[in-house]
Design an enzyme around this catalytic site. Sequence first.
Site: not given
Length: 305
Positions: A52, A56-57, A204
Amino acid sequence: MKVVTTREELRTARAELEVGPDTAGGDITVAGAARPSGVGRRSVGLVPTMGFLHEGHLSLVRRAREENDATVVSIFVNPTQFGPSEDLEAYPRDLDHDLALLDGAGVDLVWTPQVEDVYPAGFDTYVTPGGVADVLEGARRPGHFRGVATIISILFHLCAPDRAYFGQKDAQQVAVIRQLVRDLGLPVEIVACPIVREPDGLAMSSRNTYLAAADRPAALVLSRALQAAGRAWADGEGDAEALRTILRDVITAEPRAVVDYVSVADPRTLAELTAVDPAVGALASLAVRVGAPRLIDNLVLAPRA
Ligand code: PAF
């Protein structure tokens, strides 16, 4: 971009990443240990995730790509880090969207295991971290960091990364993993990347999706409280309880928010402080329930020069 599922497929695909020009050049020294580069040795950056994916990722992926020859991402909602009454079943998932984002971001290899790939029948070995995992999130979520330390140990073993990338949003997770790497002598450099925030300041998180529209403005209370504590620290406040009071007061002024904890702790051990050592600084962190979700956020109170 290659997508694999089983441990065996991961091992093979990981070995294939080694083949190619050694663009990083020479030996790579990580956390005091040198991996021999050999001819064609390519460095690998790992970004462990539960999917998901959000900006940020993707910031972790970008950093991993900048610093390594190849980038591996894992997507696995790890059941052992969820308590019996937590949101394992409800945790948001969107694998197709995640894979499209990772492909666009230039990732080389993605591991999307099933539970039985990570925890085969008869699995019975866990990694139990010490005191740094017992406070804050660990005190409220018993067993959570045992699950994190276990999956990270498996991931580090199977992916053999040179560097692994984690968001500073989960500051205690970073502290637990650093301790794990130090204690077990794992040849992986842990890179903590800055918290990525929405334009209005909300950190986030995949769990922000649980926020009701009516509660969304109230969720800003976390970053507001941390900013207030950060300003006080910058203005010379070094009494940890005074800083905790600032955090608590900002949150209790928001009727939709309920404080779970506020903390001003040693950045390495996460032990609560009485006075903040100006040469060391502190980690200010908090957990707050805003409607259904329990949100966390933190701010590093940097050492004063
Ligand atoms: O931060 C997360 O998403 C998870 O805790 C991690 C590091 C991927 C381990 O499951």
